[in-house]
Each structure stands twice: as structure tokens, then as C-alpha cells.
Write an enzyme that holds these catalytic residues in place. Structure first.
Site, PDB file in Angstrom:
ATOM      1  N   GLU A 110       1.813   3.014  -6.844  1.00 25.78           N
ATOM      2  CA  GLU A 110       0.361   2.806  -6.800  1.00 25.78           C
ATOM      3  C   GLU A 110      -0.303   3.973  -6.095  1.00 25.78           C
ATOM      4  O   GLU A 110       0.225   4.512  -5.106  1.00 25.78           O
ATOM      5  CB  GLU A 110       0.038   1.493  -6.080  1.00 25.78           C
ATOM      6  CG  GLU A 110      -1.441   1.131  -6.074  1.00 25.78           C
ATOM      7  CD  GLU A 110      -1.674  -0.284  -5.553  1.00 25.78           C
ATOM      8  OE1 GLU A 110      -0.941  -1.199  -5.980  1.00 25.78           O
ATOM      9  OE2 GLU A 110      -2.566  -0.466  -4.712  1.00 25.78           O
ATOM     10  N   ASP A 112      -4.114   4.776  -4.564  1.00 23.69           N
ATOM     11  CA  ASP A 112      -5.323   4.016  -4.224  1.00 23.69           C
ATOM     12  C   ASP A 112      -6.463   4.870  -3.696  1.00 23.69           C
ATOM     13  O   ASP A 112      -6.262   5.688  -2.787  1.00 23.69           O
ATOM     14  CB  ASP A 112      -5.024   2.990  -3.117  1.00 23.69           C
ATOM     15  CG  ASP A 112      -4.110   1.879  -3.555  1.00 23.69           C
ATOM     16  OD1 ASP A 112      -4.062   1.581  -4.742  1.00 23.69           O
ATOM     17  OD2 ASP A 112      -3.441   1.308  -2.675  1.00 23.69           O
ATOM     18  N   GLU A 114      -9.752   3.295  -1.875  1.00 20.91           N
ATOM     19  CA  GLU A 114     -10.420   2.072  -1.438  1.00 20.91           C
ATOM     20  C   GLU A 114     -11.624   2.471  -0.591  1.00 20.91           C
ATOM     21  O   GLU A 114     -11.484   3.154   0.428  1.00 20.91           O
ATOM     22  CB  GLU A 114      -9.472   1.185  -0.627  1.00 20.91           C
ATOM     23  CG  GLU A 114      -8.350   0.591  -1.462  1.00 20.91           C
ATOM     24  CD  GLU A 114      -7.420  -0.274  -0.640  1.00 20.91           C
ATOM     25  OE1 GLU A 114      -7.179  -1.422  -1.040  1.00 20.91           O
ATOM     26  OE2 GLU A 114      -6.925   0.209   0.397  1.00 20.91           O
TER      27      GLU A 114
END
Length: 294
Positions: A110, A112, A114
Site C-alpha cells: 500500500e 498512502d 492521508e
């Protein structure tokens, strides 16, 4: 991304060449015309609205639900980017996310972005994280040097065999090198989908959970446009993901150029506010990848 070459040979060869080019273009994807072409809603369809004939998407968070969408196809290496305008005003406790995910729990990969909401007037924080072979906990946080709710800005992830780079408006804010030779995991075996969500996380998102969502300010909205995916779609030709001729594998993308390196140093000196590599309470022994440089 379809490249048409001049046809210089006999008509049979020309037809074969053209057919190969067109078929290849199916698996190396470029910019979609609309949201519906390449994405689908993953949860709470009532909280996602299409604007401007699908070229702009509004994500909505209220006390009833957040929402999310994902690409219809997974990709193995390439570059993805979106223009995002984040939740304005008092957005404390909200998280707007843009990420790539292999959608496998035990050994997930993953990448990311955010975006952690704030109290009015405080700087937005962007958190990046990288999971490789199921291991995450590689958070870094950067205070943005502009108001990301005032206008759209471009957020990009470049992923190739050599490194992963997170960009904001072409400014690199994070680099993760492929150091498998030193025993450091690197995501390269699993295709990843492209995801985005808007959700409530006031147990941790703003000042470690001290700032809670003010639901009197709801609904909260974030906006997306100019979805751009260029990579090897999976399933597809077995040779695509290992083809050194893919533009994102080229020499220009194997290391930061001089301008990028200067911008990266500027971010690291002026805007980084948390780096797991420097968190001795979590990591008394500094993780090996923290010594690999850019």
C-alpha cells in the site's frame, strides 16, 4: 497511451504493427475522460456526486456516512495522480485519503496519501505511509505550505522498480528506494488498485485524537478531478510490468534530478513534522531503510 509510428513496410506488416500498438494501448492506460470510465463507487454511493459531466467528483462526509471510490483495474508500476481540493474550514477529525492498495490483508502492499483535517486557521497535515509485504508503520507527516482547501492541487505517486516517490504539485515530499539487496522489503509483486476515501477518524487524525469532529459544520466535502493513471493494467501482457521501455522506468525516473532534489531537501528542512525514522520511542533501533538516502 498509444504511439503511432510511420508505416514504412508492406501493408501486411503495417496492419500487424498497428494492431499490436492498439492492443498494447489497452494495457498501458492514460488519462480517463470521466470518472465512470475508470472508477467505481466502493461505499455509500449517495455520498458521492458527479459534477461537470463526471469530470469532477464531490465526496461527502456527514454523521451518517463517509464514502469512497476505487479504480476498476489494478496496476503494476506506473504513475497515478489526481487534483484534489480538500475539506475547507474546520475539518478536524476528518481524513481524506488517496492511495494505492493491493487489497490483500496479510501481505498487503500500500502507498498512502492521508490528508489530516485541522481546526480553522491551522495548517493541513499530509501523512504518507508505505506497506511492503504486509509491513507498514512507516509514517511521515508534512505540513503543507499552501491552503489545500482553497484550490485544486496535484498529488501523485510514481512507482517503478527503482523507487517510490510522492509528489505534491511536482514537488517530491517522500522517496522510498528499492533496497531489496539489503533485505528491505519493496512492493513489486502485487498489482494495486487506486482508491480514495473521505471518512471520520477523530480518534487519531488531529493532534492525536485531541481534536474531535464538530458535526455542526457537516456535511464536509472534498473534490477530485483530472484523474490520471499511466501504468500496466493487470491482467495484461506478462511483459508489460518488466518492460524497461515504459516511460516510468526510464533513466530520468530512477533518481531525483537536481531541481527535484533541491525541492525535496527544502521540504525536509522546512515542512516535515514527523518521521518514523527519528521516533526512538517506537524504533529504538533505527529501521535499515532510513539509512538509504534518496
Amino acid at each position: 497511451m498509444v504511439i503511432i509510428y510511420p508505416l514504412r513496410y508492406n501493408s501486411v506488416f503495417s496492419m500487424i504493427l498497428l494492431l499490436w500498438i492498439l492492443v498494447s494501448g489497452v494495457f498501458v492506460w492514460g488519462r480517463p475522460a470521466t470518472f465512470e470510465q475508470d472508477f467505481h463507487v466502493t461505499w455509500s454511493e449517495s455520498h458521492i456526486k458527479q459534477i461537470d459531466q463526471g469530470r469532477t467528483i464531490q465526496l461527502i462526509l456527514d454523521q451518517g456516512s463517509g464514502c469512497g471510490f476505487a479504480s476498476k483495474v489494478k496496476y503494476l508500476f506506473g504513475r497515478v495522480s489526481m487534483k484534489i481540493k480538500l475539506v475547507p474550514g474546520d475539518s478536524a477529525g476528518t481524513v481524506t485519503a488517496f492511495y494505492m492498495n493491493s487489497d490483500t490483508d496479510s501481505v498487503r502492499d500500500e502507498l498512502d496519501f492521508e490528508f489530516l483535517g485541522n481546526r480553522t486557521g491551522q495548517p493541513y497535515t499530509v501523512q504518507t505511509n508505505i506497506y511492503a509485504h504486509g509491513k507498514g508503520d512507516r509514517e511521515q507527516r508534512v505540513n503543507l505550505w499552501f491552503d489545500p482547501a482553497a484550490d485544486f492541487h496535484t498529488y501523485s505517486i510514481l512507482w517503478n522498480h527503482h523507487r517510490i516517490v510522492f509528489y505534491i504539485d511536482e514537488v517530491p515530499i517522500r522517496v522510498y528506494k528499492n533496497n531489496e539487496a539489503k533485505g528491505i522489503p519493496y512492493p513489486k509483486m502485487q498489482a494495486m488498485g487506486v482508491f480514495s476515501t473521505l471518512w471520520e477518524a477523530d480518534n487519531w487524525a488531529t493532534r492525536g485524537g485531541l481534536e474531535k469532529i464538530d458535526w455542526s459544520k457537516a456535511p464536509f466535502s472534498a473534490y477530485y478531478k483530472d484523474f490520471d493513471i499511466e501504468g500496466c493494467a493487470i491482467p495484461g501482457p506478462a511483459t508489460c510490468a518488466t518492460n524497461p521501455r515504459n516511460w516510468w522506468e526510464g533513466a530520468a525516473y530512477q533518481a531525483l534530478n537536481a531541481i527535484e532534489a533541491r525541492r525535496y531537501r527544502w521540504v525536509r528542512m522546512n515542512h516535515i513534522i514527523y518521521d518514523y525514522c527519528q521516533d526512538k520511542s517506537r524504533y529504538p533501533i533505527t529501521p535499515h531503510e532510513c539509512f538509504t538516502g534518496i
